[in-house]
Motif scaffolding. Structure first.
Motif, short mmCIF file in Angstrom:
data_model
loop_
_atom_site.label_atom_id
_atom_site.label_comp_id
_atom_site.label_asym_id
_atom_site.label_seq_id
_atom_site.Cartn_x
_atom_site.Cartn_y
_atom_site.Cartn_z
N ASP A 58 0.81 -1.27 -0.27
CA ASP A 58 -0.20 -0.10 0.00
C ASP A 58 0.78 1.22 0.06
O ASP A 58 0.14 2.34 0.14
N GLY A 59 2.18 1.17 -0.22
CA GLY A 59 2.98 2.30 -0.18
C GLY A 59 3.29 2.85 1.13
O GLY A 59 3.99 3.71 1.29
N MET A 60 2.87 2.14 2.22
CA MET A 60 3.22 2.62 3.53
C MET A 60 4.69 2.40 4.00
O MET A 60 5.11 1.08 3.50
N THR A 61 5.35 3.22 4.58
CA THR A 61 6.61 3.00 5.04
C THR A 61 6.63 2.13 6.15
O THR A 61 5.87 1.91 6.95
N PHE A 65 3.91 2.22 9.31
CA PHE A 65 3.22 0.89 9.73
C PHE A 65 3.44 0.74 10.84
O PHE A 65 2.14 0.35 11.82
N VAL A 66 4.51 0.78 11.70
CA VAL A 66 4.73 0.46 13.15
C VAL A 66 4.09 1.32 13.99
O VAL A 66 3.34 1.03 14.99
N GLU A 68 1.19 3.17 13.02
CA GLU A 68 -0.14 2.84 13.16
C GLU A 68 -0.46 1.50 14.30
O GLU A 68 -1.59 1.53 14.80
N LEU A 69 0.46 0.65 14.18
CA LEU A 69 0.26 -0.78 15.10
C LEU A 69 0.29 -0.08 16.53
O LEU A 69 -0.52 -0.74 17.32
N ASN A 70 1.23 0.78 16.87
CA ASN A 70 1.23 1.31 18.31
C ASN A 70 0.05 2.16 18.66
O ASN A 70 0.20 1.92 20.04
N ASN A 71 -0.52 2.58 17.51
CA ASN A 71 -1.66 3.35 17.98
C ASN A 71 -3.17 2.64 18.04
O ASN A 71 -3.93 3.12 18.40
N ILE A 72 -2.96 1.49 17.99
CA ILE A 72 -4.34 0.57 17.90
C ILE A 72 -4.79 0.30 19.33
O ILE A 72 -4.08 -0.13 20.09
#
Length: 72
Positions: A58-61, A65-66, A68-72
């Motif tokens: 998806d073009g995400m670095t 990505f990390v 976004e995972l930490n903000n879940i």
């Protein structure tokens, strides 16, 4: 069917008090059932190749990505 793990010796003793009066044939049947249940618990190995490409690009670095995972 409920799956549980018995860690307590007292629980095992309680089961023994229930089954100790069974006939020898019934005990052998129980042994066979327990043995069969242990053989079924072996897990089949799954290759990581099976999951290759599951998350399309998806073009995400990596850093994004990390984050976004930490903000879940």
């Amino acid at each position: 069917m409920i799956t549980t793990t018995i860690n307590s010796r007292s629980t095992v003793d309680s089961y023994w008090n229930i089954i100790k009066h069974l006939s020898p044939d019934a005990k052998l049947d129980l042994i066979a059932m327990l043995t069969k249940s242990l053989k079924k618990t072996t897990r089949k190995r799954v290759s990581a190749k099976k999951h290759y490409g599951v998350w399309g690009d998806d073009g995400m670095t990596d850093e994004k990505f990390v984050d976004e995972l930490n903000n879940i």
